[in-house]
Design an enzyme around this catalytic site. Structure first.
Site, PDB file in Angstrom:
ATOM      1  N   GLU A 199       0.922  -1.188  -0.004  1.00 34.75           N
ATOM      2  CA  GLU A 199       0.044   0.126   0.067  1.00 34.75           C
ATOM      3  C   GLU A 199       0.969   1.323  -0.085  1.00 34.75           C
ATOM      4  OE1 GLU A 199      -4.022   1.408   2.032  1.00 34.75           O
ATOM      5  OE2 GLU A 199      -2.613   0.896   3.414  1.00 34.75           O
ATOM      6  N   GLY A 220       2.766   2.566  10.872  1.00 34.33           N
ATOM      7  CA  GLY A 220       2.678   1.944  12.157  1.00 34.33           C
ATOM      8  C   GLY A 220       2.314   0.241  11.987  1.00 34.33           C
ATOM      9  N   ALA A 221       1.600  -0.065  10.756  1.00 33.21           N
ATOM     10  CA  ALA A 221       1.176  -1.259  10.640  1.00 33.21           C
ATOM     11  C   ALA A 221       0.517  -1.159   9.262  1.00 33.21           C
ATOM     12  CB  ALA A 221       0.285  -1.880  11.616  1.00 33.21           C
ATOM     13  N   GLU A 280      -2.559  -3.748   7.035  1.00 28.77           N
ATOM     14  CA  GLU A 280      -3.537  -4.603   7.232  1.00 28.77           C
ATOM     15  C   GLU A 280      -3.720  -5.637   6.233  1.00 28.77           C
ATOM     16  OE1 GLU A 280      -5.244  -1.177   4.746  1.00 28.77           O
ATOM     17  OE2 GLU A 280      -3.923  -1.366   6.252  1.00 28.77           O
ATOM     18  N   ASN A 281      -2.661  -6.115   5.738  1.00 28.85           N
ATOM     19  CA  ASN A 281      -2.690  -7.045   4.381  1.00 28.85           C
ATOM     20  C   ASN A 281      -3.572  -8.297   5.019  1.00 28.85           C
ATOM     21  OD1 ASN A 281      -0.142  -5.881   3.227  1.00 28.85           O
ATOM     22  ND2 ASN A 281       0.720  -6.841   5.164  1.00 28.85           N
ATOM     23  N   HIS A 285      -7.302  -1.711  15.101  1.00 27.13           N
ATOM     24  CA  HIS A 285      -7.288  -0.703  13.763  1.00 27.13           C
ATOM     25  C   HIS A 285      -7.125  -1.722  12.648  1.00 27.13           C
ATOM     26  CE1 HIS A 285      -6.658   3.016  11.429  1.00 27.13           C
ATOM     27  NE2 HIS A 285      -6.231   2.029  10.574  1.00 27.13           N
ATOM     28  N   GLU A 286      -6.198  -2.368  12.848  1.00 29.52           N
ATOM     29  CA  GLU A 286      -5.749  -3.240  11.478  1.00 29.52           C
ATOM     30  C   GLU A 286      -6.723  -4.405  11.288  1.00 29.52           C
ATOM     31  OE1 GLU A 286      -3.513  -2.092   9.567  1.00 29.52           O
ATOM     32  OE2 GLU A 286      -2.923  -0.554  11.045  1.00 29.52           O
ATOM     33  N   GLU A 336      -9.592   3.949   6.300  1.00 29.05           N
ATOM     34  CA  GLU A 336      -8.893   4.551   7.318  1.00 29.05           C
ATOM     35  C   GLU A 336      -9.858   5.166   8.485  1.00 29.05           C
ATOM     36  OE1 GLU A 336      -6.277   3.249   7.737  1.00 29.05           O
ATOM     37  OE2 GLU A 336      -5.638   2.822   5.677  1.00 29.05           O
TER      38      GLU A 336
END
Length: 873
Positions: A136, A269-270, A272-273, A305-306, A328
């Site tokens: 991403e 931060g991360a 979300e794959n 969140h992810e 998001e």
């Protein structure tokens, strides 16, 4: 033929006459040589007459001789690097329907934390590489040629060839694994349809721990060898999140498994794959003994969140990056909903106002952007991964939920997920479902909030027994704009519970007889009568009260008649109005004085942020008063800090543990001698004997205290901190040190710290912390360094998000129009699309600060206000 291919250049999006349906990929990462090779076989549906196939590719060497579509070789292969597209032109029209495109390619496992890249880690004293993907927003094309846009969803069947001793992960479970000497071939289950940016691969040495959801889905946390215990908290939050979201969306988690992996080198931060979520280590790992309360909370929020993205983003995906906020904004809002369910004692919705405040600040710039922003080139996409898409998105969702009611809102979201599962949606699609379920005119209400930049300030005036409201766009530069929004107004009169609710649809509105039960004497009596707009700050707007109502609210605040959220809203609005020149700094100081007995974490965090802002601007605006203003703020924060002390109590709450470092760091930054001396004393004991405890929540304050006394001729404290950094294996500890290294006045020490980021000792993603710690007294040194090293910086830190952080960290320290002109001139020939927006916003902030400085200098009563309040405290 190449001339014909050129017609596809300069287009925002790929043509839609052909679309992928299924990718079969085989990849061979060589971790020693830092390269990879691969083959792709893509089932492509040709839906309209064409002799072209146009897809994305970047930083790849595509073997042109290997390219075939249904056995046909292209007559011409064109690569347009600037557009990152590969154009295949065939001699004649392609047959309609499905065909297979095959090709071979190779590339580099880069060190830029995007595409298919390498990350370094230590194993048994040896530095090793792992292979990681970060696709991403538009970097899948750096791993394999593809239709790299969210709406081109397809199934993926992956096979990896990797060293046999390594763990190889992808989105789906392994279905077959064959070992042939030093190499193993790992085949994965075919995925459901998904966007290219969600494909993921991780190859390296890992330990893992495992849990299971109520539906039987395996959830694993992968860490570096020996650190698996630090994944327990994230695993618990992850399992609970999947269970909660399944119920909330009335839709099961779509995949058989979920892996969460801690990656040492990671820009974001991360990420979300789908089924393989990757994290920066600080956002996944938590150690009960050595991690702070804020790290624990950040891990919970980030994991929630992810995993919300597995529904909002992965199962239902935005149609184009214009609708990024659907991903998001909702994931941000859902993460707070989840964490509030798991840890109600954290009072996380009050802390959500940190996000709202961040969004309000950014969206009050002329250089902000709408939530739905047009994207014309791939290079523009990264710049909208900001507080508008995340925090404003989440804040307007909270506003809409408050207006519709929680039950109707949840029901509508569940319907939306079911309707658009395994496909794509636009913002209008969400509004349509919400309207259908709620019966409310959602699209009409929300369109201005997502398509229009900015937000309103609602002016409130008392006219006899009536209240007059007026809306204008709020801009921090003090300019006026007659923007119009449909504003969900909530209004409390003398009580949090006595509310009026209505939509403000016009510029002006009158509320009749709101205080008819109170006579003039009641209104004059302190605290007997007050009005508060925007109850609990559910609306995304600011409020400006007339003088009478401002005084009444100040009294109500002092008498503790307001909710925590309302206190925060009043303080933050007053701060913004002061910056914009709509209220005096004296008025803001009186309001802060009314908060002198406050002891809540969230409220004091916002107060601390405001006092820090005012203390910094006072150095330039009113240097003769700057010392007294700092003393005023010290007196404001000190009582609660002394009550909490440096040492954690056995029975103290999570919020007290969060508050302690906020106050101690705030006092050190304000120059409170006693706090600084105690911080230095505790550090020395800790440094002399590492077995002595220096609690993780107080380490930053202690380290900052040490830096307060550092100079070129007295650098023992600086060297001690570097020694801790070099010896520690704990990520949080190393970040604590980086975050204070430039916090001193000494030019040589500051330059040494800034140059430290170019060494192999600092990971690229962490270097911004050194720049963020530069104090005002060292800003000229930092600016000179930035100019001298700009070419090296752009080469070393290519990611636009990192460059944006560097620019913002240093540029926004300045407060004069002359400096703004100098900075603007320097960057005139040095901008890149990815950080152009951040630069413009930073320069605007300099102009805003310059204007605030001028306004403060013109306040005749400021000195007397400061003196009077100091005496009272």
């Amino acid at each position: 033929m190449a001339a014909a291919a050129a017609e596809f250049r300069g287009q925002a999006r790929l043509p839609r006459f052909a679309a992928p349906r299924r990718y079969e990929l085989r990849l061979r990462p060589d971790l020693a040589a830092c390269v990879f090779s691969g083959e792709a076989s893509v089932a492509v549906d040709v839906s309209a007459p064409t002799r072209f196939l146009v897809l994305n590719a970047a930083d790849l060497a595509v073997d042109r001789a290997s390219i075939r579509f249904q056995g046909l070789a292209p007559a011409e292969v064109s690569v347009f690097e600037e557009d990152e597209i590969l154009v295949l032109e065939f001699a004649g029209e392609l047959p309609l329907g499905e065909g297979v495109l095959a090709m071979r390619f190779n590339g580099t496992l880069n060190d830029q934390m995007r595409g298919f890249y390498r990350s370094k880690y230590e194993y048994k004293g040896e530095t090793k590489n792992m292979a990681v993907t970060q696709f991403e927003s538009v970097d899948a094309r750096r791993c394999f040629p593809c239709w790299d846009e969210p709406s081109f969803k397809a199934k993926f069947k992956l096979t990896l060839e990797v060293p046999s001793e390594l763990v190889a992960l992808s989105n789906m479970p392994i279905v077959n694994e064959k070992i042939a000497g030093p190499i193993k071939t790992v085949e994965y289950e075919e995925s459901p349809v998904m966007s290219t940016y969600l494909v993921a691969i991780v190859v390296g040495l890992f330990d893992y721990i495992e849990g299971v959801t109520s539906e039987g889905n395996k959830v694993r946390v992968y860490t570096q060898v020996g650190k698996s215990n630090q994944g327990k908290f994230a695993l618990d939050v992850g399992v609970k999140s999947l269970n909660l979201y399944k119920e909330f969306f009335d839709t099961p988690y779509p995949l058989p498994k979920l892996d969460m992996v801690a990656i040492p080198d990671f820009t974001n931060g991360a990420m979300e794959n789908y089924g393989l979520v990757t994290y920066r280590e600080i956002y996944l790992l938590f150690d009960e003994q050595s991690s702070s309360a804020s790290t624990k909370q950040n891990v919970a929020i980030t994991v929630a969140h992810e995993l919300a993205h597995q529904w909002f983003g992965n199962l239902v995906t935005m149609e184009w990056w214009t609708h990024l906020w659907l991903n998001e904004g909702f994931a941000t809002w859902m993460s707070y909903l989840a964490v509030d369910s798991f840890f109600p004692e954290w009072n996380i919705w009050t802390q959500f106002l940190d996000s709202t405040t961040s969004a309000l600040k950014l969206d009050s710039l002329a250089e902000s952007h709408p939530i739905e922003v047009e994207i014309h080139h791939a290079s523009e996409i990264d710049s909208i991964f900001d507080s508008i898409s995340y925090d404003k998105g989440a804040s307007v969702i909270r506003m809409l939920q408050s207006y519709l009611g929680a039950e109707r809102f949840q029901k509508a979201l569940a319907s939306y997920i079911k309707k658009y599962a395994y496909s794509n949606a636009k913002t209008e699609d969400l509004w349509a479902v919400l309207e259908e379920v709620s019966g409310e005119p959602v699209k009409n209400l929300m369109t201005t909030w997502t398509k229009k930049q900015g937000y309103p300030v609602i002016g409130v005036k008392l006219k006899g027994h009536d209240v007059e409201l007026e809306q204008d766009q709020f801009l921090l530069d003090g300019s006026s704009d007659s923007g119009m929004w449909i504003v969900p107004i909530t209004l409390g009169c003398n009580s949090h519970d006595m509310q009026k609710r209505f939509l403000l649809k016009h510029k002006f509105s009158d509320i009749k007889g709101i205080n008819s039960q109170y006579d003039d004497q009641d209104r004059q009596n302190s605290g007997n009568f007050w009005i508060k707009l925007n109850i609990d700050e559910t609306g995304f707007y600011r409020v400006k009260y007339d003088d009478e109502l401002t005084t009444a609210l100040r009294n109500a605040l002092q008498m503790k008649k307001l909710s925590l959220m309302d206190k925060i809203g009043i303080v933050e609005d007053a701060h913004a109005l002061s910056i914009a020149g709509k209220q005096t700094l004296s008025s803001l100081l009186h309001l802060l004085y009314a908060c002198r007995d406050e002891d809540d974490f969230s409220v004091l965090s916002h107060i601390n942020s405001v006092t820090s802002s005012v203390a910094k601007i006072s150095i330039d605006a009113t240097p003769e008063l700057a010392g007294e203003i700092k003393q005023l703020f010290i007196k404001l924060l000190l009582p609660t800090a002394e009550k909490l002390g440096w040492d954690p109590k056995n029975s103290e709450s999570h919020l007290d543990a969060m508050l302690r470092p906020v106050l101690l760091v705030g006092l050190v930054q304000l120059g409170h001698d006693k706090t600084i001396s105690e911080g230095v004393r505790r550090f020395q004991i800790f440094f002399d004997d590492r077995n002595t405890s220096l609690p993780p929540d107080t380490r930053k304050a202690a380290y900052l205290s040490v830096m307060h006394n550092v100079s070129s001729t007295n650098r023992s404290g600086y060297d001690a901190l570097l020694k801790i950094y070099r010896e520690s294996t704990e990520v949080e500890e190393r970040l604590n040190v980086l975050g204070i290294l430039s916090s001193c006045q000494d030019k040589d020490i500051v330059l040494e710290s800034l140059n430290f980021i170019f060494t192999d000792e600092v990971r690229n993603q962490d270097a911004y912390l050194v720049l963020r710690s530069v104090i005002i007294d060292a800003r000229e040194t930092a600016w000179s360094w930035l100019k001298e090293n700009w070419d090296r910086i752009t080469k070393t830190f290519a990611a636009s998000a990192i460059l944006s952080d560097y620019v913002k960290s240093i540029v926004t320290l300045f407060t004069s129009k002359e400096k703004e002109a100098e900075i603007s001139q320097f960057f005139a020939t040095r901008t890149k699309p990815g950080f152009k927006r951040a630069l413009k916003q930073s320069l605007e902030n300099v102009r805003i600060s310059a204007r605030w400085v001028d306004g403060i200098r013109g306040e005749a009563e400021l000195a007397q206000t400061v003196h009077d309040l100091l005496i009272k405290l």
